[in-house]
Scaffold this active site. Structure first.
Site, PDB file in Angstrom:
ATOM      1  CE  LYS A  52       6.370  -1.014   4.613  1.00  0.00           C
ATOM      2  NZ  LYS A  52       5.704   0.120   3.950  1.00  0.00           N
ATOM      3  CD  GLN A  96       5.022   3.437   5.377  1.00  0.00           C
ATOM      4  OE1 GLN A  96       5.810   2.740   4.748  1.00  0.00           O
ATOM      5  NE2 GLN A  96       3.876   2.963   5.828  1.00  0.00           N
ATOM      6  CG  ASP A 119       4.993   0.809  -1.794  1.00  0.00           C
ATOM      7  OD1 ASP A 119       4.794  -0.240  -1.148  1.00  0.00           O
ATOM      8  OD2 ASP A 119       5.230   1.908  -1.265  1.00  0.00           O
TER       9      ASP A 119
HETATM   10  N1  GUN Z   1       1.030   2.521   4.196  1.00  0.00           N
HETATM   11  C1  GUN Z   1       0.276   1.440   4.501  1.00  0.00           C
HETATM   12  N2  GUN Z   1       0.592   0.397   3.702  1.00  0.00           N
HETATM   13  C2  GUN Z   1       1.589   0.828   2.887  1.00  0.00           C
HETATM   14  C3  GUN Z   1       2.343   0.200   1.846  1.00  0.00           C
HETATM   15  O1  GUN Z   1       2.165  -0.968   1.489  1.00  0.00           O
HETATM   16  N3  GUN Z   1       3.271   0.986   1.255  1.00  0.00           N
HETATM   17  C4  GUN Z   1       3.463   2.287   1.594  1.00  0.00           C
HETATM   18  N4  GUN Z   1       4.396   2.983   0.945  1.00  0.00           N
HETATM   19  N5  GUN Z   1       2.791   2.894   2.551  1.00  0.00           N
HETATM   20  C5  GUN Z   1       1.844   2.164   3.184  1.00  0.00           C
END
Ligand code: GUN
Length: 279
Positions: A52, A96, A119
């Site tokens: 990311k 996350q 998100d």
């Molecule tokens: N963990 C696995 N996929 C995601 C996601 O799309 N966003 C977040 N914040 N955590 C994750």
């Protein structure tokens, strides 16, 4: 046909970069994403966050990672979110997942201001997703929809099966497929005769987190397979939730790696740009 998430993700990031460049002067500052990570011992989360941050750097999004200790309290996380909610230069806040078991995930997600919820996991955006009205869409399902559109895969009237019932992938994806007139079934660990049911499906999304869970006997010829899994098998090799022998029967499938994972990151970039444009 291989549904190359890589190509679609590159195109999505290229477009996001162009939007950033063309609005930078007018808005007076670059977009900024803050990522909160709790603990440092989840290798998968570390890898996701690294990807990311790299995508932010590629596209011109300022990024900040806040690492809180594994044993931090609910209040510690909420207080950090409150600070970022008030910070005028932060456009997106992402916590996350997964979070440690002692943390109330729903409360954390609701604490993020909806206009910074990149998100799209809070009630406001999840509700918008089900109502098919504008909002920020969760990254993995929105990335999958972008992939299906990119390859002109028709959805109206198709029998689509989602295996998995998570809030972050399965439920919002069901809403999105439904909005495009697919007939949607969500299956999970208590579903009876899953692999008989799956044999009737035109499109199957597997999001269970089990290496090569879906066997070839469970799919019909001509199926479209979307593999959300990223697992290590017993040999330590990166594999998805779909057994490779299914590929021979499929009209189209997403590979692992190089499939859905890249789309999640690209969609996050798009969501950050969307949030920035409203600030
Ligand atoms: N963990 C696995 N996929 C995601 C996601 O799309 N966003 C977040 N914040 N955590 C994750």
């Amino acid at each position: 046909m291989i549904l190359a998430g890589k190509d679609v993700a590159s195109e999505m990031k290229r477009q996001a970069k162009t939007v950033i460049e063309s609005n930078l002067q007018r808005l007076g500052r670059a977009p900024k994403l803050a990522i909160i990570m709790v603990g440092e011992d989840n290798a998968a989360s570390q890898a996701y966050v690294r990807n990311k941050l790299k995508a932010c750097d590629e596209t011109g999004i300022i990024n900040e990672t806040i690492i809180l200790p594994q044993n931090c309290t609910q209040a510690d996380i909420l207080s950090k979110i409150k600070e970022l909610n008030q910070d005028k230069t932060t456009d997106g806040i992402l916590v996350q997942l997964p979070l440690p078991a002692h943390i109330n995930v729903a409360e954390v997600q609701e604490a993020i201001r909806p206009d910074k919820d990149v998100d799209g996991f809070g009630k406001e955006h999840m509700g918008a997703c089900w109502l098919n009205v504008p909002g920020i869409r969760p990254c993995t399902p929105a990335g999958i929809m972008a992939l299906l559109h990119y390859y002109d895969i028709p959805l109206a009237g198709k029998n689509c099966l989602i295996i998995g019932r998570s809030n972050i992938v399965a439920k919002p994806l069901a809403a999105m497929l439904l909005s495009e007139d697919a007939t949607v079934t969500i299956a999970h660990s208590k579903t009876k005769n899953l692999f008989t049911l799956s044999q009737t499906m035109d499109l199957i999304v597997v999001s269970v987190g089990k290496p090569e869970f879906l066997p070839p006997a469970a799919v019909k010829d001509g199926v479209i397979l979307i593999d959300v899994g990223i697992n290590r098998n017993e040999q330590g090799k990166l594999v998805g939730d779909v057994n490779h022998s299914c590929y021979d029967k499929a009209t189209a499938y997403t590979p692992v790696p190089g499939g859905v994972g890249l789309l999640t990151v690209a969609q996050l970039i798009c969501n950050c740009v969307q949030a920035w444009l409203t600030h």
